[in-house]
Every structure is written in C-alpha cells, then in structure tokens.
Design a protein around this motif. Structure first.
Motif, short mmCIF file in Angstrom:
data_model
loop_
_atom_site.label_atom_id
_atom_site.label_comp_id
_atom_site.label_asym_id
_atom_site.label_seq_id
_atom_site.Cartn_x
_atom_site.Cartn_y
_atom_site.Cartn_z
N HIS A 32 0.83 -1.20 0.00
CA HIS A 32 0.00 0.00 0.00
C HIS A 32 0.86 1.25 0.00
CE1 HIS A 32 0.79 -0.33 4.33
NE2 HIS A 32 0.48 0.96 4.41
N ALA A 34 0.44 5.80 0.64
CA ALA A 34 -0.40 6.89 1.12
C ALA A 34 0.16 8.20 0.62
CB ALA A 34 -0.47 6.88 2.64
N TRP A 68 -9.48 9.76 5.11
CA TRP A 68 -8.89 9.20 3.90
C TRP A 68 -9.91 8.43 3.09
CZ3 TRP A 68 -7.90 7.09 8.68
CH2 TRP A 68 -8.23 5.76 8.87
N SER A 70 -9.65 5.38 -0.25
CA SER A 70 -8.66 4.48 -0.84
C SER A 70 -9.13 3.91 -2.16
CB SER A 70 -8.31 3.36 0.14
OG SER A 70 -9.44 2.59 0.43
N SER A 72 -8.24 0.40 -4.49
CA SER A 72 -7.57 -0.91 -4.43
C SER A 72 -7.22 -1.41 -5.82
CB SER A 72 -8.47 -1.94 -3.75
OG SER A 72 -8.53 -1.71 -2.38
N TYR A 77 -3.02 -1.18 -2.47
CA TYR A 77 -4.04 -0.14 -2.34
C TYR A 77 -3.37 1.19 -2.07
CZ TYR A 77 -3.76 -0.72 2.79
OH TYR A 77 -3.34 -0.79 4.08
N GLU A 79 -4.01 5.08 -0.51
CA GLU A 79 -4.86 5.92 0.32
C GLU A 79 -4.51 7.39 0.09
OE1 GLU A 79 -5.66 3.09 4.17
OE2 GLU A 79 -3.90 4.37 4.21
#
Length: 94
Positions: A32, A34, A68, A70, A72, A77, A79
């Motif tokens: 992931h 961010a 947040w 997100s 996928s 994923y 965010e």
C-alpha cells in the motif's frame, strides 16, 4: 471545481532483490501507499477520471484528525489522506 494539485503525482519505491546484503531469493513488494492531499481529496477525481474506483465510495474514513479514501488494485491499495481537524492533528501528529 479546484484544479488538481501536482502533489498527487508520487513515486513509489520497490525493493529489488539485488540490494546489497539481501538474499537474492527474497523479493519485497509494497502492499500500500499513502499520499497527503488537499482537504476532501479533490485529487481523487483525477484517479476516477483514469478509471479507478474508490473503495468506500462515497464513504470517507475518519480517525485521529485524519480522513482518507482508498483505491484498491489486485495486490496494492492507495490511500489519499487529509487533515479534517487541525487542532487535534497538531496535538497528535506534529
């Protein structure tokens, strides 16, 4: 509508198996990422225009002064985070 800030563009690093001292049979892959974005994530519209679908659409997750949404992918994923409570953010994050 506000223009999409250039902060949306981000580089993600993938660890390669040839990193010095690392076992060549081990491959690390990120699961992931961010990105800090503007309040209410107007940057999400750019990702949606590219065909990506929000996970919680239209729900926004809120926790500890940060919100947040997100997106996928098969094994990853992304965010998009923003501050929704400036005072609490300064107390808990800064």
């Amino acid at each position: 509508m506000n223009p999409v800030p250039p902060m949306l563009l981000a580089a993600m690093l993938v660890m390669a198996p040839d990193v010095q001292g690392q076992d060549p049979s081990v491959i690390l892959e990120p699961d992931h990422g961010a990105i800090w974005v503007s309040k209410d994530a107007p940057e999400a519209s750019l990702l949606e225009a590219l065909g990506l679908v929000r996970d919680q659409d239209p729900e926004v997750v809120r926790s500890n002064s940060v919100s947040w949404i997100s997106f996928s992918f098969e094994n990853f994923y992304l965010e998009l985070w923003w501050v929704h409570d400036e005072v609490s953010f300064r107390e808990n994050w800064v």
